[in-house]
Design a protein around this motif. Structure first.
Motif, PDB file in Angstrom:
ATOM      1  N   PRO A 199       0.859  -1.255   0.066  1.00 49.77           N
ATOM      2  CA  PRO A 199      -0.092   0.147   0.008  1.00 49.77           C
ATOM      3  C   PRO A 199       0.799   1.300   0.219  1.00 49.77           C
ATOM      4  CG  PRO A 199      -0.027  -1.008   2.323  1.00 49.77           C
ATOM      5  CD  PRO A 199       0.566  -2.158   1.156  1.00 49.77           C
ATOM      6  N   GLY A 202       3.241   0.425  -4.058  1.00 52.50           N
ATOM      7  CA  GLY A 202       2.565  -0.104  -5.204  1.00 52.50           C
ATOM      8  C   GLY A 202       3.273  -1.232  -5.696  1.00 52.50           C
ATOM      9  N   SER A 263     -12.784   1.220  -1.123  1.00 53.82           N
ATOM     10  CA  SER A 263     -11.919   2.022  -2.018  1.00 53.82           C
ATOM     11  C   SER A 263     -10.579   1.547  -1.590  1.00 53.82           C
ATOM     12  CB  SER A 263     -11.906   3.370  -1.998  1.00 53.82           C
ATOM     13  OG  SER A 263     -11.784   3.986  -0.912  1.00 53.82           O
ATOM     14  N   GLY A 264     -10.180   0.784  -0.532  1.00 50.87           N
ATOM     15  CA  GLY A 264      -9.022   0.197   0.020  1.00 50.87           C
ATOM     16  C   GLY A 264      -8.540  -0.782  -0.773  1.00 50.87           C
ATOM     17  N   ARG A 267      -6.604  -0.375  -4.191  1.00 54.49           N
ATOM     18  CA  ARG A 267      -5.202   0.265  -3.762  1.00 54.49           C
ATOM     19  C   ARG A 267      -4.125  -0.816  -3.753  1.00 54.49           C
ATOM     20  NH1 ARG A 267      -6.021   4.518   1.321  1.00 54.49           N
ATOM     21  NH2 ARG A 267      -7.811   5.695   0.158  1.00 54.49           N
ATOM     22  N   SER A 270      -4.646  -6.157  -7.519  1.00 46.26           N
ATOM     23  CA  SER A 270      -4.582  -5.938  -8.884  1.00 46.26           C
ATOM     24  C   SER A 270      -4.530  -7.301  -9.714  1.00 46.26           C
ATOM     25  CB  SER A 270      -3.284  -5.232  -9.265  1.00 46.26           C
ATOM     26  OG  SER A 270      -3.308  -5.043 -10.632  1.00 46.26           O
ATOM     27  N   ASP A 302      -7.712   3.386   4.232  1.00 43.21           N
ATOM     28  CA  ASP A 302      -6.387   3.136   4.780  1.00 43.21           C
ATOM     29  C   ASP A 302      -6.355   1.669   5.637  1.00 43.21           C
ATOM     30  OD1 ASP A 302      -5.709   5.379   3.437  1.00 43.21           O
ATOM     31  OD2 ASP A 302      -5.546   6.590   5.333  1.00 43.21           O
ATOM     32  N   ALA A 305      -6.768  -1.384   3.170  1.00 41.37           N
ATOM     33  CA  ALA A 305      -5.560  -1.663   2.315  1.00 41.37           C
ATOM     34  C   ALA A 305      -4.458  -2.084   3.021  1.00 41.37           C
ATOM     35  CB  ALA A 305      -5.178  -0.432   1.714  1.00 41.37           C
TER      36      ALA A 305
END
Length: 327
Positions: A199, A202, A263-264, A267, A270, A302, A305
């Motif tokens: 986090p 990336g 929304s965490g 982040r 993927s 936060d 994530a």
């Protein structure tokens, strides 16, 4: 605040698992009731009793939340949690009996361990009975619903990595100027189809590997863009998240926190929310403190994530699938 699930009065967490079969369940108990909401993001969700979380439902609070492995079979674990609650007079008072409200969601862990063994009512009861004491650290890694969790499955289990349960806590200032901040704690059962990224920078820290004995990552999202796809039945994967706070929230406010907390996931995961994932994020309020809903939601994102990242950094290898703690 940092790693771990902060102590929140009124909320206890218990795990139960079968270490040989590599499956298990995790229960968040709210014996006095919790205002709760959820945000469903994945395309392959398996669930039970999510409707009471919607605004307008006659039920205002839940009494427990279950995360379980075993795919749809694992939903049976909720029955054991209901029995544990009923024996203690916990539930929605109908005037005849008290009915425990126990939403449950599942992840697919049947390709690791023994696929004929799944969480059931007995395991759910065991997890409820094993609820953590207040202020006791919540165990992470290969435990509970994270027992059979894995990530990075574009090329199959032979190139995947082990994952599990991760926790993280943030704090938000209260609106009354009190020195006591509102706590926002996230617990994640990490079983994503995609990779997990750090986090902070990336960088991929766990996911699909270049080969079965490689420590180099293939980058699932990039490989998919180049045309690498999986055919046939795809494992139902999933990241299951619970965000709990000792701030007081209405159902509408809890829904906003759940939405913001979700929304965490992008982040650090993927790709995220694929048709193979059953991602669900819950928000639970069991407190009395007053804090800004937007601040709580930002802190929740936060926490989510970092909890997901902890779900891979705290996992050890199992079932032939390597974990980061082995490296």
């Amino acid at each position: 605040m940092g790693a771990g699930f902060g102590a929140i009065p009124g909320l206890k967490i218990g795990h139960a698992q079968d270490e040989a079969a590599l499956t298990g369940c995790t229960v968040l108990l709210c014996e006095q009731g919790a205002v709760a909401a959820c945000d469903v993001r994945g395309g392959a969700v398996g669930e039970r009793e999510l409707e009471p979380l919607r605004s307008g439902h006659i039920v205002e609070q839940i009494h427990a939340l279950v995360f379980a492995g075993g795919s749809a079979f694992g939903l049976d674990a909720a029955g054991g949690v209901m029995r544990w609650c009923e024996e203690r007079g916990i539930g929605f008072d109908t005037g005849v009996v008290k009915v425990p409200i126990v939403p449950a969601v599942i992840l697919f862990d049947l390709r690791i361990g023994d696929p004929t063994v799944r969480p059931d009512a007995a395991m759910g009861y065991e997890a409820a009975a094993a609820r953590a004491k207040v202020n006791a650290p919540v165990k992470e890694g290969n435990i509970g619903a994270g027992m059979g969790a894995t990530v990075g499955k574009l090329f199959g289990m032979e190139r995947a990595m082990k994952a599990g349960i991760g926790c993280w806590t943030e704090e938000v200032a209260t609106g009354d100027g009190s020195s006591e901040g509102a706590r926002v704690s996230a617990l994640a059962a990490v079983n994503a189809f995609g990779d997990v990224r750090d986090p902070e920078n990336g960088r991929i820290i766990a996911g699909a590997r270049m080969s079965h004995d490689s420590r180099e990552f293939a980058d699932t999202a990039a490989a998919m863009r180049r045309g690498v796809v999986r055919t046939g039945f795809q494992d139902t994967n999933t990241v299951l998240v619970a965000v709990a706070t000792n701030a007081s929230l209405t159902k509408h406010e809890a829904q906003r926190v759940a939405t913001m907390a979700a929304s965490g996931l992008p982040r650090v995961v993927s790709p995220v929310h694929t048709r193979f994932d059953g991602d669900v994020v819950f928000a639970l309020s069991v407190g009395h403190l007053h804090a800004d809903v937007n601040a709580l939601g930002a802190a929740a994102a936060d926490a989510v994530a970092h909890a997901i990242a902890r779900g891979v950094t705290q996992a050890v290898g199992a079932g032939g699938v390597p974990g980061l703690r082995d490296w």
